[in-house]
Scaffold this motif. Structure first.
Motif, PDB file in Angstrom:
ATOM      1  N   GLY A   1       0.806  -1.308  -0.051  1.00 38.55           N
ATOM      2  CA  GLY A   1       0.075   0.159   0.018  1.00 38.55           C
ATOM      3  C   GLY A   1       0.867   1.136  -0.031  1.00 38.55           C
ATOM      4  O   GLY A   1       1.959   1.021   0.075  1.00 38.55           O
TER       5      GLY A   1
ATOM      6  N   ARG B   1     -11.868  -4.075   0.800  1.00 38.28           N
ATOM      7  CA  ARG B   1     -11.336  -2.716   1.307  1.00 38.28           C
ATOM      8  C   ARG B   1     -12.589  -2.044   1.887  1.00 38.28           C
ATOM      9  O   ARG B   1     -13.781  -2.475   1.848  1.00 38.28           O
TER      10      ARG B   1
ATOM     11  N   THR C   1      -9.578   5.099  -2.352  1.00 35.42           N
ATOM     12  CA  THR C   1      -8.717   5.254  -1.092  1.00 35.42           C
ATOM     13  C   THR C   1      -9.576   4.372  -0.012  1.00 35.42           C
ATOM     14  O   THR C   1     -10.689   4.684   0.199  1.00 35.42           O
TER      15      THR C   1
ATOM     16  N   LEU D   1      -8.688   1.190   3.385  1.00 38.13           N
ATOM     17  CA  LEU D   1      -7.589   0.375   3.889  1.00 38.13           C
ATOM     18  C   LEU D   1      -8.063  -1.194   3.160  1.00 38.13           C
ATOM     19  O   LEU D   1      -9.325  -1.486   3.103  1.00 38.13           O
ATOM     20  N   TYR D   2      -7.049  -1.725   2.586  1.00 36.03           N
ATOM     21  CA  TYR D   2      -7.294  -3.106   1.841  1.00 36.03           C
ATOM     22  C   TYR D   2      -6.879  -4.223   2.722  1.00 36.03           C
ATOM     23  O   TYR D   2      -5.795  -3.880   3.566  1.00 36.03           O
TER      24      TYR D   2
ATOM     25  N   GLY E   1      -4.671  -5.251   7.070  1.00 35.91           N
ATOM     26  CA  GLY E   1      -4.839  -4.409   6.378  1.00 35.91           C
ATOM     27  C   GLY E   1      -3.663  -3.508   5.919  1.00 35.91           C
ATOM     28  O   GLY E   1      -2.684  -3.660   6.558  1.00 35.91           O
ATOM     29  N   THR E   2      -3.626  -2.772   4.726  1.00 33.40           N
ATOM     30  CA  THR E   2      -2.760  -1.927   4.125  1.00 33.40           C
ATOM     31  C   THR E   2      -3.486  -0.933   3.548  1.00 33.40           C
ATOM     32  O   THR E   2      -4.408  -0.936   2.719  1.00 33.40           O
ATOM     33  N   GLN E   3      -2.943   0.451   3.906  1.00 34.30           N
ATOM     34  CA  GLN E   3      -3.835   1.647   3.356  1.00 34.30           C
ATOM     35  C   GLN E   3      -3.212   2.095   1.904  1.00 34.30           C
ATOM     36  O   GLN E   3      -2.126   1.972   1.629  1.00 34.30           O
TER      37      GLN E   3
ATOM     38  N   THR F   1      -4.107   5.345  -0.607  1.00 38.56           N
ATOM     39  CA  THR F   1      -4.461   6.588  -0.693  1.00 38.56           C
ATOM     40  C   THR F   1      -4.269   7.329  -1.884  1.00 38.56           C
ATOM     41  O   THR F   1      -3.167   7.060  -2.444  1.00 38.56           O
TER      42      THR F   1
END
Length: 119
Positions: free
Chosen positions: A9, A38, A90, A92-93, A112-114, A116
Motif C-alpha cells: 500500500g 476494502r 482510497t 484500507l485494503y 490491512g494495508t492503506q 491513498t
C-alpha cells in the motif's frame, strides 16, 4: 497459527498504479478462495476481487477492468494489481483466505494495508 500479511500500500496520484501482496504463513495444508476487500472511513467493508483455487476471478463493476487479482500457490500469496486508480479507491485494503490446517478450515484476515489516491 496462520497469519496473513499484506504489503504494497501507499500514496499514489490519480491514474497511477499499485500492487498489493498478501502472504499466508503457518502450518498450511491448502488454501481455497482468496479475496481482497476494502473499507473506507465511514463505509462498510466491500469485496473488490476474488480468486478461486482453480484461478477463476470475479470483480464488482467499480473495479472491473482496472484491478487484477492473481495468486502464486507455491508461495501461498495473493496479489492485487490496481491500475488507473481513482480517489474513491482510497481505503484500507484487507486480504482474506480460506485456509486449511491440520485442525480445520476457516477464513483468515490480514491486518490491512492503506491505499491513498490523491486527486
Amino acid at each position: 497459527q496462520v497469519q496473513l500479511v499484506e504489503s504494497g500500500g501507499g500514496l499514489v496520484q490519480a491514474g497511477g498504479s499499485l500492487r498489493l501482496s498478501c502472504a499466508a504463513s503457518g502450518i498450511i495444508v491448502g488454501i481455497g478462495t482468496m479475496s481482497w476487500y476494502r473499507q473506507a472511513p465511514g463505509k462498510q467493508r466491500e469485496l473488490v476481487a476474488v480468486i478461486t483455487s482453480g484461478g477463476a476471478t470475479n470483480y464488482p463493476g467499480s473495479v472491473k477492468g482496472r484491478f487484477t487479482i492473481s495468486r502464486d500457490n507455491a508461495k501461498n500469496t495473493v496479489y492485487l494489481q490496481m491500475n488507473s486508480l481513482k480517489p474513491e479507491d482510497t481505503a484500507l485494503y484487507y486480504c482474506n483466505a480460506e485456509v486449511q490446517t491440520i485442525v480445520r478450515t476457516r477464513d483468515y484476515w490480514g491486518q490491512g494495508t492503506q491505499v491513498t489516491v490523491s486527486s
